[in-house]
Design a protein around this motif. Structure first.
Motif, PDB file in Angstrom:
ATOM      1  N   ARG A 140       0.818  -1.206   0.000  1.00  0.00           N
ATOM      2  CA  ARG A 140       0.000   0.000   0.000  1.00  0.00           C
ATOM      3  C   ARG A 140       0.853   1.256   0.000  1.00  0.00           C
ATOM      4  NH1 ARG A 140      -5.103   1.536   3.930  1.00  0.00           N
ATOM      5  NH2 ARG A 140      -5.102   3.762   3.491  1.00  0.00           N
ATOM      6  N   PHE A 141       1.939   1.254   0.762  1.00  0.00           N
ATOM      7  CA  PHE A 141       2.780   2.444   0.882  1.00  0.00           C
ATOM      8  C   PHE A 141       3.900   2.486  -0.153  1.00  0.00           C
ATOM      9  CE2 PHE A 141       0.600   2.668   4.903  1.00  0.00           C
ATOM     10  CZ  PHE A 141       0.503   4.029   5.150  1.00  0.00           C
ATOM     11  N   GLY A 142       3.925   1.510  -1.062  1.00  0.00           N
ATOM     12  CA  GLY A 142       4.904   1.536  -2.136  1.00  0.00           C
ATOM     13  C   GLY A 142       6.327   1.281  -1.703  1.00  0.00           C
ATOM     14  N   VAL A 143       6.523   0.516  -0.641  1.00  0.00           N
ATOM     15  CA  VAL A 143       7.878   0.237  -0.158  1.00  0.00           C
ATOM     16  C   VAL A 143       8.165  -1.266  -0.118  1.00  0.00           C
ATOM     17  CG1 VAL A 143       8.104   2.371   1.172  1.00  0.00           C
ATOM     18  CG2 VAL A 143       7.056   0.368   2.250  1.00  0.00           C
ATOM     19  N   ALA A 144       7.363  -2.058  -0.826  1.00  0.00           N
ATOM     20  CA  ALA A 144       7.552  -3.515  -0.807  1.00  0.00           C
ATOM     21  C   ALA A 144       8.923  -3.905  -1.355  1.00  0.00           C
ATOM     22  CB  ALA A 144       6.438  -4.195  -1.606  1.00  0.00           C
ATOM     23  N   HIS A 145       9.443  -3.101  -2.280  1.00  0.00           N
ATOM     24  CA  HIS A 145      10.745  -3.427  -2.866  1.00  0.00           C
ATOM     25  C   HIS A 145      11.879  -3.372  -1.840  1.00  0.00           C
ATOM     26  CE1 HIS A 145      10.557   0.956  -2.883  1.00  0.00           C
ATOM     27  NE2 HIS A 145      11.878   0.964  -2.956  1.00  0.00           N
ATOM     28  N   ALA A 146      11.656  -2.649  -0.735  1.00  0.00           N
ATOM     29  CA  ALA A 146      12.684  -2.515   0.303  1.00  0.00           C
ATOM     30  C   ALA A 146      12.311  -3.276   1.574  1.00  0.00           C
ATOM     31  CB  ALA A 146      12.903  -1.038   0.641  1.00  0.00           C
ATOM     32  N   ALA A 147      11.304  -4.159   1.491  1.00  0.00           N
ATOM     33  CA  ALA A 147      10.762  -4.817   2.679  1.00  0.00           C
ATOM     34  C   ALA A 147      11.805  -5.545   3.493  1.00  0.00           C
ATOM     35  CB  ALA A 147       9.648  -5.784   2.272  1.00  0.00           C
ATOM     36  N   ASP A 148      12.801  -6.127   2.841  1.00  0.00           N
ATOM     37  CA  ASP A 148      13.777  -6.951   3.559  1.00  0.00           C
ATOM     38  C   ASP A 148      15.131  -6.282   3.696  1.00  0.00           C
ATOM     39  OD1 ASP A 148      12.003  -9.209   3.976  1.00  0.00           O
ATOM     40  OD2 ASP A 148      12.141  -9.535   1.816  1.00  0.00           O
ATOM     41  N   ARG A 149      15.138  -4.957   3.523  1.00  0.00           N
ATOM     42  CA  ARG A 149      16.327  -4.181   3.812  1.00  0.00           C
ATOM     43  C   ARG A 149      16.210  -3.556   5.191  1.00  0.00           C
ATOM     44  NH1 ARG A 149      16.248  -0.056  -0.874  1.00  0.00           N
ATOM     45  NH2 ARG A 149      17.049   1.206   0.863  1.00  0.00           N
ATOM     46  N   LEU A 150      17.349  -3.352   5.855  1.00  0.00           N
ATOM     47  CA  LEU A 150      17.341  -2.680   7.151  1.00  0.00           C
ATOM     48  C   LEU A 150      16.784  -1.266   6.983  1.00  0.00           C
ATOM     49  CD1 LEU A 150      20.793  -3.706   8.689  1.00  0.00           C
ATOM     50  CD2 LEU A 150      18.575  -4.829   8.942  1.00  0.00           C
ATOM     51  N   VAL A 151      15.971  -0.830   7.931  1.00  0.00           N
ATOM     52  CA  VAL A 151      15.336   0.483   7.844  1.00  0.00           C
ATOM     53  C   VAL A 151      16.376   1.599   7.825  1.00  0.00           C
ATOM     54  CG1 VAL A 151      13.767   2.077   9.044  1.00  0.00           C
ATOM     55  CG2 VAL A 151      13.192  -0.346   8.875  1.00  0.00           C
ATOM     56  N   LYS A 152      17.520   1.383   8.431  1.00  0.00           N
ATOM     57  CA  LYS A 152      18.551   2.428   8.444  1.00  0.00           C
ATOM     58  C   LYS A 152      19.040   2.758   7.043  1.00  0.00           C
ATOM     59  CE  LYS A 152      22.696  -0.417   9.120  1.00  0.00           C
ATOM     60  NZ  LYS A 152      23.890  -0.633   9.980  1.00  0.00           N
ATOM     61  N   THR A 153      18.773   1.885   6.071  1.00  0.00           N
ATOM     62  CA  THR A 153      19.184   2.150   4.693  1.00  0.00           C
ATOM     63  C   THR A 153      18.083   2.818   3.879  1.00  0.00           C
ATOM     64  OG1 THR A 153      18.428   0.016   3.780  1.00  0.00           O
ATOM     65  CG2 THR A 153      20.621   0.079   4.796  1.00  0.00           C
ATOM     66  N   TRP A 154      16.899   3.008   4.459  1.00  0.00           N
ATOM     67  CA  TRP A 154      15.775   3.609   3.745  1.00  0.00           C
ATOM     68  C   TRP A 154      15.936   5.127   3.698  1.00  0.00           C
ATOM     69  CZ3 TRP A 154      10.306   1.207   4.685  1.00  0.00           C
ATOM     70  CH2 TRP A 154      10.370  -0.179   4.517  1.00  0.00           C
ATOM     71  N   SER A 155      15.307   5.754   2.716  1.00  0.00           N
ATOM     72  CA  SER A 155      15.266   7.219   2.671  1.00  0.00           C
ATOM     73  C   SER A 155      14.351   7.734   3.773  1.00  0.00           C
ATOM     74  CB  SER A 155      14.743   7.687   1.312  1.00  0.00           C
ATOM     75  OG  SER A 155      13.356   7.371   1.173  1.00  0.00           O
ATOM     76  N   GLY A 156      14.439   9.046   4.043  1.00  0.00           N
ATOM     77  CA  GLY A 156      13.598   9.631   5.089  1.00  0.00           C
ATOM     78  C   GLY A 156      12.123   9.488   4.785  1.00  0.00           C
ATOM     79  N   GLY A 157      11.743   9.707   3.522  1.00  0.00           N
ATOM     80  CA  GLY A 157      10.340   9.577   3.149  1.00  0.00           C
ATOM     81  C   GLY A 157       9.831   8.159   3.299  1.00  0.00           C
ATOM     82  N   MET A 158      10.644   7.168   2.899  1.00  0.00           N
ATOM     83  CA  MET A 158      10.256   5.769   3.041  1.00  0.00           C
ATOM     84  C   MET A 158      10.103   5.385   4.505  1.00  0.00           C
ATOM     85  SD  MET A 158      12.735   4.142   0.122  1.00  0.00           S
ATOM     86  CE  MET A 158      12.492   2.457   0.703  1.00  0.00           C
ATOM     87  N   ALA A 159      11.049   5.839   5.342  1.00  0.00           N
ATOM     88  CA  ALA A 159      10.993   5.508   6.767  1.00  0.00           C
ATOM     89  C   ALA A 159       9.760   6.126   7.426  1.00  0.00           C
ATOM     90  CB  ALA A 159      12.267   5.985   7.462  1.00  0.00           C
ATOM     91  N   ARG A 160       9.388   7.338   6.966  1.00  0.00           N
ATOM     92  CA  ARG A 160       8.198   7.975   7.547  1.00  0.00           C
ATOM     93  C   ARG A 160       6.941   7.224   7.147  1.00  0.00           C
ATOM     94  NH1 ARG A 160       6.906   9.867  12.107  1.00  0.00           N
ATOM     95  NH2 ARG A 160       5.715  11.814  12.154  1.00  0.00           N
ATOM     96  N   LYS A 161       6.897   6.728   5.915  1.00  0.00           N
ATOM     97  CA  LYS A 161       5.769   5.893   5.495  1.00  0.00           C
ATOM     98  C   LYS A 161       5.665   4.655   6.383  1.00  0.00           C
ATOM     99  CE  LYS A 161       5.612   7.088   0.564  1.00  0.00           C
ATOM    100  NZ  LYS A 161       5.765   6.549  -0.816  1.00  0.00           N
ATOM    101  N   LEU A 162       6.808   4.077   6.730  1.00  0.00           N
ATOM    102  CA  LEU A 162       6.792   2.890   7.589  1.00  0.00           C
ATOM    103  C   LEU A 162       6.247   3.230   8.971  1.00  0.00           C
ATOM    104  CD1 LEU A 162       7.544  -0.124   7.746  1.00  0.00           C
ATOM    105  CD2 LEU A 162       9.793   0.584   8.602  1.00  0.00           C
ATOM    106  N   ASP A 163       6.596   4.410   9.498  1.00  0.00           N
ATOM    107  CA  ASP A 163       6.038   4.842  10.785  1.00  0.00           C
ATOM    108  C   ASP A 163       4.513   4.872  10.729  1.00  0.00           C
ATOM    109  OD1 ASP A 163       8.432   5.209  12.173  1.00  0.00           O
ATOM    110  OD2 ASP A 163       8.662   7.274  11.492  1.00  0.00           O
TER     111      ASP A 163
END
Length: 356
Positions: A140-163
Motif C-alpha cells: 500500500r505504501f509503495g515500499v515492498a521493494h525494500a521490505a527486507d532491507r534494514l530500515v537504516k538504509t531507507w530514505s527519510g520519506g520511506m521511513a516515515r511511510k513505515l512509521d
C-alpha cells in the motif's frame, strides 16, 4: 477530498470530543517554573474526517495528542476518543487508535517487514495474520521493494511511510498523525498527503493531524483548529476561516529587517491598511481595497525614504487568519518557539506518563 460539507459542524457523536483540557508542566523538573501547555482546549472531529490542529512549535499540539493517546494525563477537562473516555478506559482507547509520533518509532536495525510483523504481534495478531498485514501495508505504501532491507538504509520519506504503516497495522478507528511530514522533501510530502487523503476518504478513518504547515492544513483538513499558547484562537473549515477575512493580503519586501520594522509604523498610518505586521524583511497587512491601498502604501514608504524591493496582493490565506487572531504570523511564532522542544512545557527529557 473533504468528506464533510464545508461549513458544517462536528456531530454530537464525534470520534474525538475534547472539552476544557488543561495541562501544566514544570520546566526543568522539581523546583522549576510552571509552564501552561494547555489552557482549556476544546475540539471535536466528526467520524471519517480530518481535523487539522494548526499552530507554531510550543502551541500545545503534541501535548494534546499525547493526552488523547493516553500517554499523558490532563490536569482537568475531559476527552473521549472513539466513544471511550481517555481517563476512565485507556485500554479501550488504545485498541481504537493508531499513533504516529514526531520521532521515528521503528527499529533501524530491523527490516521493514520485521518492524511491521512485530507491531502486528504486539497488537494481538497471530503470526500469519501479522505477516499478511505487513505485506499488505508494504504494498500500500509503495515500499515492498525494500521490505527486507534494514530500515537504516531507507530514505527519510520511506521511513516515515513505515512509521505511518505501523500505526495502521491493527486497523484503528482513529489515527493521530503528529507532524507527519516534518523534514520530508517536497516529493515525499506530496506522497504522504496522498496517503492521508486515501485513509480519510477510502478507509473512513478519523484523523487528527497536527502541523505547522499552512498548505498542509489547507489541503487535507475538513476542519482546522488553530491553537496558540495552549488555547483555541479560532476554528472552522479552511474556506470559512479565510472567507472571514474580507479584502486582500498586502505583502512588501524591504531592504532589511530594520526597514521593515520602520515600514510597519508607516503602514499603520495609511487609510484602509489594517493588521500590519513586520516579519523579517517583509511587511504583511490587509486592505479592503488592495488595488487602491497598495499604491498609497508604496507612496508613503517612498516618502519615508524606505527602499522597497517587491510588493504584491494576494487572496486571504490561513496565515492571514492566524495573524488576525494572534497578532503575529505563524512563521514568526515558530521562530519565537524554536528551541522549546516539541511543545512548550513539554521538554524532551520529561518522562512520559502512561495512564493506568
Amino acid at each position: 477530498m473533504r468528506t464533510t460539507p464545508r461549513g458544517s459542524t462536528p456531530p454530537t457523536d464525534a470520534s474525538i470530543d475534547v472539552r476544557g483540557l488543561t495541562k501544566t508542566y514544570r520546566s526543568g523538573g522539581r523546583g522549576g517554573r510552571e509552564v501552561r501547555a494547555l489552557a482549556g482546549l476544546d475540539l471535536a472531529a466528526a467520524p471519517g474526517s480530518v481535523l487539522g490542529l494548526l499552530g507554531p512549535n510550543g502551541a500545545g499540539k503534541s501535548t494534546t495528542v499525547k493526552i488523547l493517546a493516553t500517554l499523558s494525563r490532563p490536569d482537568s477537562g475531559t476527552a473521549r476518543v472513539a466513544g471511550h473516555d481517555v481517563a476512565r478506559d485507556p485500554a479501550a482507547v488504545r485498541r481504537s487508535i493508531g499513533y504516529v509520533a514526531q520521532r521515528p518509532v521503528t527499529d533501524p536495525m530491523g527490516t521493514g517487514r520485521e518492524n511491521l510483523v512485530l507491531a502486528g504481534r504486539l497488537q494481538g495478531l497471530g503470526a500469519l495474520d501479522a505477516r499478511s498485514r505487513a505485506d499488505e501495508l508494504l504494498d500500500r505504501f509503495g515500499v515492498a521493494h525494500a521490505a527486507d532491507r534494514l530500515v537504516k538504509t531507507w530514505s527519510g520519506g520511506m521511513a516515515r511511510k513505515l512509521d505511518v504503516a505501523v500505526g495502521l497495522v491493527h486497523r484503528p478507528q482513529v489515527l493521530f498523525l503528529d507532524e507527519p511530514t516534518t523534514g520530508l522533501d517536497p516529493e515525499a510530502r506530496a506522497a504522504m498527503w496522498s496517503e492521508i487523503e486515501r485513509m480519510a476518504t477510502g478507509d473512513g478513518m478519523t484523523i487528527l493531524l497536527t502541523t505547522h504547515y499552512l498548505d498542509e492544513a489547507d489541503r487535507l483538513a475538513d476542519r482546522v483548529v488553530i491553537v496558540d499558547a495552549g488555547r483555541v484562537v479560532t476554528s472552522g473549515t479552511p474556506d470559512a476561516l479565510k472567507d472571514q477575512l474580507q479584502g486582500d493580503g498586502v505583502t512588501v519586501e524591504l531592504a532589511d529587517a530594520r526597514s521593515a520594522a520602520e515600514a510597519a509604523g508607516v503602514a499603520r498610518g495609511v487609510p484602509g491598511v489594517v493588521d500590519v505586521a513586520a516579519d523579517g524583511r517583509g511587511l504583511r497587512a490587509r486592505a479592503a481595497a488592495g488595488a487602491t491601498a497598495l499604491p498609497a502604501l508604496l507612496a508613503a514608504l517612498d516618502a519615508a525614504g524606505l527602499d522597497v524591493r517587491a510588493a504584491g496582493l494576494s487572496r486571504p490565506t490561513l496565515d492571514d487568519v492566524y495573524l488576525r487572531h494572534t497578532g503575529r504570523s505563524l512563521e514568526e511564532a515558530n521562530r519565537v518557539g524554536a528551541g522549546a522542544g516539541p511543545d512548550a512545557g513539554d521538554p524532551a527529557r520529561e518522562t512520559t506518563e502512561v495512564a493506568a
